[in-house]
Design a protein around this motif. Structure first.
Motif, PDB file in Angstrom:
ATOM      1  N   ILE A  45       1.012  -1.321  -0.067  1.00 43.59           N
ATOM      2  CA  ILE A  45       0.069  -0.190   0.142  1.00 43.59           C
ATOM      3  C   ILE A  45       0.833   1.314   0.141  1.00 43.59           C
ATOM      4  O   ILE A  45       0.727   2.471  -0.600  1.00 43.59           O
ATOM      5  CB  ILE A  45      -1.038  -0.244   1.150  1.00 43.59           C
ATOM      6  CG1 ILE A  45      -1.923  -0.983   0.959  1.00 43.59           C
ATOM      7  CG2 ILE A  45      -1.576   1.099   1.319  1.00 43.59           C
ATOM      8  CD1 ILE A  45      -2.920  -1.279   2.111  1.00 43.59           C
ATOM      9  N   ALA A  46       1.842   1.126   0.773  1.00 43.49           N
ATOM     10  CA  ALA A  46       2.602   2.422   0.876  1.00 43.49           C
ATOM     11  C   ALA A  46       3.502   2.668  -0.606  1.00 43.49           C
ATOM     12  O   ALA A  46       3.548   3.604  -1.032  1.00 43.49           O
ATOM     13  CB  ALA A  46       3.834   2.243   1.992  1.00 43.49           C
ATOM     14  N   ALA A  47       3.713   1.626  -1.117  1.00 52.67           N
ATOM     15  CA  ALA A  47       4.429   1.619  -2.543  1.00 52.67           C
ATOM     16  C   ALA A  47       3.589   2.085  -3.439  1.00 52.67           C
ATOM     17  O   ALA A  47       3.743   3.116  -4.304  1.00 52.67           O
ATOM     18  CB  ALA A  47       5.004   0.432  -2.975  1.00 52.67           C
ATOM     19  N   TYR A  48       2.225   1.606  -3.490  1.00 48.05           N
ATOM     20  CA  TYR A  48       1.321   2.201  -4.376  1.00 48.05           C
ATOM     21  C   TYR A  48       0.996   3.674  -4.122  1.00 48.05           C
ATOM     22  O   TYR A  48       0.716   4.530  -5.105  1.00 48.05           O
ATOM     23  CB  TYR A  48      -0.142   1.271  -4.169  1.00 48.05           C
ATOM     24  CG  TYR A  48      -1.229   2.135  -4.910  1.00 48.05           C
ATOM     25  CD1 TYR A  48      -1.342   1.801  -6.179  1.00 48.05           C
ATOM     26  CD2 TYR A  48      -2.217   2.881  -4.302  1.00 48.05           C
ATOM     27  CE1 TYR A  48      -2.553   2.368  -6.811  1.00 48.05           C
ATOM     28  CE2 TYR A  48      -3.367   3.152  -5.078  1.00 48.05           C
ATOM     29  CZ  TYR A  48      -3.399   2.915  -6.377  1.00 48.05           C
ATOM     30  OH  TYR A  48      -4.382   3.508  -7.007  1.00 48.05           O
ATOM     31  N   GLU A  49       1.055   4.275  -3.110  1.00 45.26           N
ATOM     32  CA  GLU A  49       0.717   5.501  -2.544  1.00 45.26           C
ATOM     33  C   GLU A  49       1.991   6.387  -2.932  1.00 45.26           C
ATOM     34  O   GLU A  49       1.858   7.431  -3.488  1.00 45.26           O
ATOM     35  CB  GLU A  49       0.581   5.855  -1.142  1.00 45.26           C
ATOM     36  CG  GLU A  49      -0.748   5.181  -0.538  1.00 45.26           C
ATOM     37  CD  GLU A  49      -0.789   5.444   0.847  1.00 45.26           C
ATOM     38  OE1 GLU A  49       0.270   5.543   1.871  1.00 45.26           O
ATOM     39  OE2 GLU A  49      -2.011   5.098   1.378  1.00 45.26           O
ATOM     40  N   ASP A  50       3.045   5.790  -2.939  1.00 43.33           N
ATOM     41  CA  ASP A  50       4.386   6.708  -3.420  1.00 43.33           C
ATOM     42  C   ASP A  50       4.194   6.667  -5.112  1.00 43.33           C
ATOM     43  O   ASP A  50       4.573   7.760  -5.560  1.00 43.33           O
ATOM     44  CB  ASP A  50       5.591   5.903  -2.931  1.00 43.33           C
ATOM     45  CG  ASP A  50       6.047   5.911  -1.462  1.00 43.33           C
ATOM     46  OD1 ASP A  50       5.276   6.925  -1.023  1.00 43.33           O
ATOM     47  OD2 ASP A  50       6.751   5.162  -0.850  1.00 43.33           O
TER      48      ASP A  50
END
Length: 104
Positions: free
Chosen positions: A93-98
């Motif tokens: 999820i953090a990678a997607y948001e980045d």
């Protein structure tokens, strides 16, 4: 709380999965390795299977057919598996948001 042995076994299983699926990494071809979707499906299936084993051990202990130590070990294995899955989910999820924050 998980014991160091349980955690080491969980990391060894994860390394084995990554080793098997990472053989074709970097090639960009789905034919050379396992797809992300199937890797994710296998990981979730593994966690679910761990939960089923834990439930079975708990029921067996309630019936007087299992050792308490076996139940504690099964529950600890499930706890480590779920914690690992949640950590991976959070990282995805953090990678997607980045990626979504990147300018085009």
């Amino acid at each position: 709380m998980a014991t160091p042995t349980v955690a080491a076994n969980a990391y060894a299983n994860l390394a084995r999965v990554l080793e098997n699926s990472g053989a074709g990494a970097g090639k960009g071809s789905e034919a050379s390795g396992q797809s992300f979707a199937s890797l994710l499906k296998d990981a979730v299936g593994s966690v679910m299977e761990s939960g089923r084993k834990s439930d079975a051990q708990t029921v067996a202990m309630a019936a007087g057919k299992a050792n308490v130590m076996d139940v504690v070990t099964a529950v600890a294995d499930t706890d480590v598996a779920v914690s690992t899955l949640v950590s991976v989910r959070d990282r995805v999820i953090a990678a997607y948001e980045d990626i979504m924050k990147m300018p085009i």
